[in-house]
Design an enzyme around this catalytic site. Structure first.
Site, PDB file in Angstrom:
ATOM      1  N   GLY A 176       9.483   0.283  -6.395  1.00  0.00           N
ATOM      2  CA  GLY A 176      10.656   0.106  -7.246  1.00  0.00           C
ATOM      3  C   GLY A 176      10.320  -0.244  -8.685  1.00  0.00           C
ATOM      4  O   GLY A 176      11.186  -0.670  -9.450  1.00  0.00           O
TER       5      GLY A 176
ATOM      6  N   ASN B 251      13.597   5.869   2.740  1.00  0.00           N
ATOM      7  CA  ASN B 251      14.009   4.514   3.099  1.00  0.00           C
ATOM      8  C   ASN B 251      15.147   4.158   2.149  1.00  0.00           C
ATOM      9  O   ASN B 251      14.912   3.867   0.985  1.00  0.00           O
ATOM     10  CB  ASN B 251      12.832   3.547   2.940  1.00  0.00           C
ATOM     11  CG  ASN B 251      13.255   2.095   3.165  1.00  0.00           C
ATOM     12  OD1 ASN B 251      14.382   1.835   3.593  1.00  0.00           O
ATOM     13  ND2 ASN B 251      12.371   1.164   2.863  1.00  0.00           N
TER      14      ASN B 251
ATOM     15  N   GLU C 299       2.004   0.985   1.273  1.00  0.00           N
ATOM     16  CA  GLU C 299       2.905   0.742   0.157  1.00  0.00           C
ATOM     17  C   GLU C 299       2.386  -0.421  -0.682  1.00  0.00           C
ATOM     18  O   GLU C 299       2.647  -1.588  -0.355  1.00  0.00           O
ATOM     19  CB  GLU C 299       4.306   0.400   0.664  1.00  0.00           C
ATOM     20  CG  GLU C 299       4.953   1.499   1.480  1.00  0.00           C
ATOM     21  CD  GLU C 299       6.479   1.492   1.347  1.00  0.00           C
ATOM     22  OE1 GLU C 299       7.026   2.570   1.141  1.00  0.00           O
ATOM     23  OE2 GLU C 299       7.091   0.417   1.429  1.00  0.00           O
TER      24      GLU C 299
ATOM     25  N   SER D 235       7.275   4.255  -5.593  1.00  0.00           N
ATOM     26  CA  SER D 235       7.643   5.094  -6.745  1.00  0.00           C
ATOM     27  C   SER D 235       7.209   6.546  -6.593  1.00  0.00           C
ATOM     28  O   SER D 235       6.878   7.209  -7.577  1.00  0.00           O
ATOM     29  CB  SER D 235       7.098   4.500  -8.056  1.00  0.00           C
ATOM     30  OG  SER D 235       7.632   3.197  -8.254  1.00  0.00           O
TER      31      SER D 235
ATOM     32  N   GLU E 213       9.473  -5.799   1.506  1.00  0.00           N
ATOM     33  CA  GLU E 213      10.686  -6.569   1.165  1.00  0.00           C
ATOM     34  C   GLU E 213      11.074  -7.514   2.306  1.00  0.00           C
ATOM     35  O   GLU E 213      11.600  -8.599   2.076  1.00  0.00           O
ATOM     36  CB  GLU E 213      11.830  -5.595   0.807  1.00  0.00           C
ATOM     37  CG  GLU E 213      11.610  -4.984  -0.568  1.00  0.00           C
ATOM     38  CD  GLU E 213      12.114  -3.563  -0.731  1.00  0.00           C
ATOM     39  OE1 GLU E 213      12.947  -3.112   0.078  1.00  0.00           O
ATOM     40  OE2 GLU E 213      11.660  -2.891  -1.678  1.00  0.00           O
TER      41      GLU E 213
ATOM     42  N   HIS F  84       8.186  -3.870   6.281  1.00  0.00           N
ATOM     43  CA  HIS F  84       8.302  -3.481   4.876  1.00  0.00           C
ATOM     44  C   HIS F  84       8.049  -4.709   3.997  1.00  0.00           C
ATOM     45  O   HIS F  84       8.422  -5.823   4.362  1.00  0.00           O
ATOM     46  CB  HIS F  84       9.694  -2.898   4.592  1.00  0.00           C
ATOM     47  CG  HIS F  84       9.769  -2.241   3.256  1.00  0.00           C
ATOM     48  ND1 HIS F  84       9.950  -2.965   2.097  1.00  0.00           N
ATOM     49  CD2 HIS F  84       9.639  -0.941   2.891  1.00  0.00           C
ATOM     50  CE1 HIS F  84       9.943  -2.128   1.074  1.00  0.00           C
ATOM     51  NE2 HIS F  84       9.759  -0.897   1.520  1.00  0.00           N
TER      52      HIS F  84
ATOM     53  N   LYS G 228      16.978   1.644   2.097  1.00  0.00           N
ATOM     54  CA  LYS G 228      17.111   0.195   1.849  1.00  0.00           C
ATOM     55  C   LYS G 228      18.584  -0.194   1.956  1.00  0.00           C
ATOM     56  O   LYS G 228      19.287   0.351   2.787  1.00  0.00           O
ATOM     57  CB  LYS G 228      16.476  -0.160   0.495  1.00  0.00           C
ATOM     58  CG  LYS G 228      15.038   0.377   0.388  1.00  0.00           C
ATOM     59  CD  LYS G 228      14.281  -0.161  -0.780  1.00  0.00           C
ATOM     60  CE  LYS G 228      12.873   0.429  -0.776  1.00  0.00           C
ATOM     61  NZ  LYS G 228      12.015  -0.099  -1.813  1.00  0.00           N
TER      62      LYS G 228
HETATM   63  P1  13P Z   1      10.487   3.169  -4.231  1.00  0.00           P
HETATM   64  O1  13P Z   1      10.231   4.627  -3.914  1.00  0.00           O
HETATM   65  O2  13P Z   1      11.883   2.920  -4.733  1.00  0.00           O
HETATM   66  O3  13P Z   1       9.431   2.604  -5.129  1.00  0.00           O
HETATM   67  O4  13P Z   1      10.386   2.379  -2.847  1.00  0.00           O
HETATM   68  C1  13P Z   1       9.302   2.607  -2.027  1.00  0.00           C
HETATM   69  C2  13P Z   1       9.544   1.934  -0.751  1.00  0.00           C
HETATM   70  O5  13P Z   1       9.542   0.716  -0.668  1.00  0.00           O
HETATM   71  C3  13P Z   1       9.810   2.766   0.426  1.00  0.00           C
HETATM   72  O6  13P Z   1       9.820   2.015   1.587  1.00  0.00           O
END
Ligand code: 13P
Length: 263
Positions: A181, A18, A175, A221, A105, A103, A20
């Site tokens: 992150g 992903n 997640e 992560s 976010e 997601h 982002k």
């Molecule tokens: P990270 O791997 O940067 O923690 O992000 C995970 C994520 O949100 C994947 O959709």
């Protein structure tokens, strides 16, 4: 559970990046060219979920490769006055196969709710796209010991009215929000515990056979160092990777971590 272990080999292992809000079209082209040879002999499904503006070039650049392309969201309406949104038909016509929906976010910063997640999931399925439906608890929800309640509610609402037949095209990504992150990965045991619980929820909604066949990814992560341990868990069938998916070697190492150990 023994049955989950017996059926693990039947489930599709999926490693999805992903990206982002990262990589301009030219940067995306370079990263895809780097990734291509490194994952050419993958024995799992490899997906890159790129920003909307990179979708066209990602589809072109991955033609005749084993890399699939996904979007990071889609709207539920076919068309109309929804400034800034993208329809499932637009994605489909480009050749997009997967779409990340719900997601954390999107939920946290853009007012996404289980109701809108559900609408998007149903629209994606109706258009022939494969949704990667994201669920996960906040840190304080985990601390209050309500992780299972939160997850059960999200699974039930996000998949509301999704038919048993449509479940063949649904991927779930667990997640935990506190692990995204932050560099703070869930332990393999924590990931397995919730992924197993998600499968139990699916069993309650759709029965044993469908529950046993759905791919459940872990995300948060995940990196080249911790992937093998997470992916070895019975109910962890893949990964949804943020930061590490932006570095070709790290992403490829995670893809390699799905390969069975050689003896
Ligand atoms: P990270 O791997 O940067 O923690 O992000 C995970 C994520 O949100 C994947 O959709």
């Amino acid at each position: 559970m023994l049955l989950d272990a017996l059926t693990k080999g039947m489930r599709k292992t999926i490693i999805a990046g992903n990206w982002k809000m990262n990589k301009t079209p030219s940067e995306a082209t370079s990263l895809i060219e780097e990734i291509k040879p490194l994952v050419a002999d993958a024995n799992c499904e490899v997906i890159i979920c790129v920003p909307y503006v990179d979708l066209g070039i990602a589809i072109e650049a991955t033609r005749d490769t084993n890399i699939k392309v996904g979007a990071q969201n889609c709207h539920w309406a076919e068309s109309g006055a929804f400034t800034g949104e993208i329809s499932t038909g637009m994605l489909k016509e480009l050749g997009v196969e997967y779409v990340v929906i719900g997601h954390s976010e999107r939920r946290q910063y853009f007012g996404e709710t289980d109701e809108t997640v559900n609408k998007r999931v149903k629209a994606a399925l109706a258009a022939g796209l494969k949704p990667i439906v994201c669920v996960g608890e906040l840190l304080w929800e985990r601390e209050c010991n309500i992780t299972n309640e939160v997850i059960a509610r999200q699974i039930k609402l996000d998949l509301w009215d999704v038919t048993p037949e449509e479940m063949a095209n649904v991927v779930i990504a667990y997640e935990p929000v506190w692990a995204i992150g932050t560099g703070k990965t869930a332990t393999a045991e924590q990931a397995e515990e919730v992924c197993e619980f998600i499968r139990a929820c699916l069993k309650g909604l759709y029965g044993l056979e469908i529950a046993a066949s759905v791919t459940i990814q872990y995300g948060g992560s995940m990196n080249d160092k911790n992937a093998a341990e997470l992916l070895a868990k019975t109910n962890v069938d893949g990964g949804l990777i943020g930061g590490a998916s932006l570095v070709a070697e790290k992403f490829a190492a995670i893809v390699d971590a799905t390969k069975p150990a050689e003896y």
